[in-house]
Design an enzyme around this catalytic site. Structure first.
Site, PDB file in Angstrom:
ATOM      1  N   CYS A  87     145.773 126.297  85.274  1.00 42.01           N
ATOM      2  CA  CYS A  87     145.050 126.051  86.524  1.00 42.01           C
ATOM      3  C   CYS A  87     145.945 126.290  87.744  1.00 42.01           C
ATOM      4  O   CYS A  87     146.708 125.402  88.138  1.00 42.01           O
ATOM      5  CB  CYS A  87     144.508 124.617  86.516  1.00 42.01           C
ATOM      6  SG  CYS A  87     143.634 124.194  88.021  1.00 42.01           S
ATOM      7  N   CYS A 125     145.271 123.909  90.672  1.00 43.80           N
ATOM      8  CA  CYS A 125     145.873 122.575  90.550  1.00 43.80           C
ATOM      9  C   CYS A 125     147.389 122.635  90.763  1.00 43.80           C
ATOM     10  O   CYS A 125     147.955 121.779  91.425  1.00 43.80           O
ATOM     11  CB  CYS A 125     145.644 121.967  89.166  1.00 43.80           C
ATOM     12  SG  CYS A 125     144.059 122.304  88.445  1.00 43.80           S
ATOM     13  N   ASP A 126     148.049 123.632  90.174  1.00 37.92           N
ATOM     14  CA  ASP A 126     149.518 123.610  90.097  1.00 37.92           C
ATOM     15  C   ASP A 126     150.217 124.651  90.957  1.00 37.92           C
ATOM     16  O   ASP A 126     151.447 124.633  91.074  1.00 37.92           O
ATOM     17  CB  ASP A 126     149.961 123.827  88.634  1.00 37.92           C
ATOM     18  CG  ASP A 126     149.383 122.768  87.707  1.00 37.92           C
ATOM     19  OD1 ASP A 126     149.139 121.642  88.196  1.00 37.92           O
ATOM     20  OD2 ASP A 126     149.172 123.047  86.523  1.00 37.92           O
TER      21      ASP A 126
END
Ligand code: NAP
Length: 312
Positions: free
Chosen positions: A139, A142-143
């Site tokens: 992801c 997200c990261d």
């Protein structure tokens, strides 16, 4: 132990499930919609959507917010963090018993729409499992921000890989796209954007062989499959986008699946088992998009309604 009796249970509240719920509400079907995590499915982790007709480029999160607000307005209650553990068909009653995970409650329903979507596929290579969350991610949304001014790699050549590489290029110093062939699978508009981006370098005909690092990823070994040459690539992060596996396990013994595990449906979203419908990414559809998932859900709900009323 409570038995919750309904006409329809929709399992999964991504675009397909929410599309089904909207149409089920308008048809006045007595239904419930459950979701294992929070509503949204895969698009929660999508940076932007620009191909949903009528809505200009917006984040996946904002699109889901629109969807759930619309559902709320239609008095649809999404049962989030409710996982269905098993489905049993009671032949004598022509009903399905759907056991809720970690609960004594069970749904007893006449019809089910499966909208459980798909999950990212892993490469299954040496060092991979140990380093998930410590340099290996699925992801970018997200990261990605953790990799400011660092070198990262994206594995895969489809729409997701290229889209996420473009997103990562906002933060990272270099983004390598590692693709096993000499042509990307992604649509041309995304390819053009990637080729124009100076931070993105495509490593053609290349596969990852293994991941290495002590407590976090330090480097990977890659192989050029044409030249049969292995080399070490120093990267702080690797994002894997090599496709998806369908979340069809709940019904694998009840309905026909294709060779990759996707649920086989007809154009009415009917599966091989009477009363079970499937919509969105979990079915063997030629196009996996938000717009087609929503539409699948709508078809499934309307066909279910017609069956229930004896019109089909
Ligand atoms: P995908 O289209 O299945 O592409 C997977 C990519 O990973 C392919 O390039 C494939 O290579 C590669 N791959 C598969 N297994 C591999 C392995 N073991 N080792 C190395 N490479 C491997 O998956 P996706 O990109 O996630 O897209 C899934 C669906 O969602 C598609 O229908 C896509 O169009 C859709 N999608 C749409 C959008 C959008 O419209 N904005 C965004 C994201 C996704 P090959 O090419 O050689 O097979």
């Amino acid at each position: 132990m409570a038995e919750i009796k309904k006409d329809l249970l929709i399992i999964g509240a991504g675009p397909a499930g929410l599309g089904a719920a909207l149409y089920a509400r308008r048809a006045d079907i007595d239904f419930e919609i459950t979701e294992k995590h929070m509503a949204g499915g895969q698009i929660v982790n999508t940076e932007f959507i620009e191909n949903y007709l009528g809505l200009k480029k917006l984040s996946g999160f904002d699109l889901i917010q629109n969807f759930t607000e619309h559902c709320k307005e239609m008095e649809i209650e999404i049962k989030e963090y409710t996982s269905i553990a098993s489905i049993k068909f009671i032949k004598s009653k022509k009903k399905f018993r759907c056991q809720i995970f970690d609960s004594n409650d069970t749904y007893v329903v006449s019809s089910i729409i499966i909208t459980t979507g798909a999950s990212p596929k892993m490469l299954n290579l040496e060092g991979e499992k140990e380093l998930i969350g410590s340099g290996i991610s699925f992801c970018a949304t997200c990261d990605g921000a953790l990799y400011r001014d660092k070198d990262v790699a994206v594995v895969g050549g489809g729409d997701t890989a290229v889209e996420e590489a473009l997103f990562l290029a906002k933060f990272a110093k270099t983004v390598y796209i590692i693709h096993r062939r000499d042509q990307l699978r992604a649509v041309k508009i995304l390819q053009d954007r990637a080729f124009e981006n100076k931070k993105i370098k495509v490593l053609w005909d290349t596969v990852v062989e293994k991941f290495e690092g002590k407590s976090k990823l330090d480097h990977i070994f890659i192989k050029n499959v044409k030249e049969k040459k292995v080399s070490k690539l120093q990267v702080d992060g690797v994002f894997e986008y090599v496709g998806y596996v369908p979340n069809s396990g709940l019904v694998k013994d009840l309905v026909k699946l294709d060779q990759d595990g996707f649920i086989i449906t007809d154009q009415h979203m009917r599966t091989s088992h009477q009363g079970i419908y499937a919509a969105g990414d979990v079915r063997n559809t030629p196009l996996r998009q938000v717009i087609t998932a929503v539409s699948d859900g709508a078809v499934a709900a309307m066909i279910m309604d017609k069956h229930m009323r004896g019109l089909l």
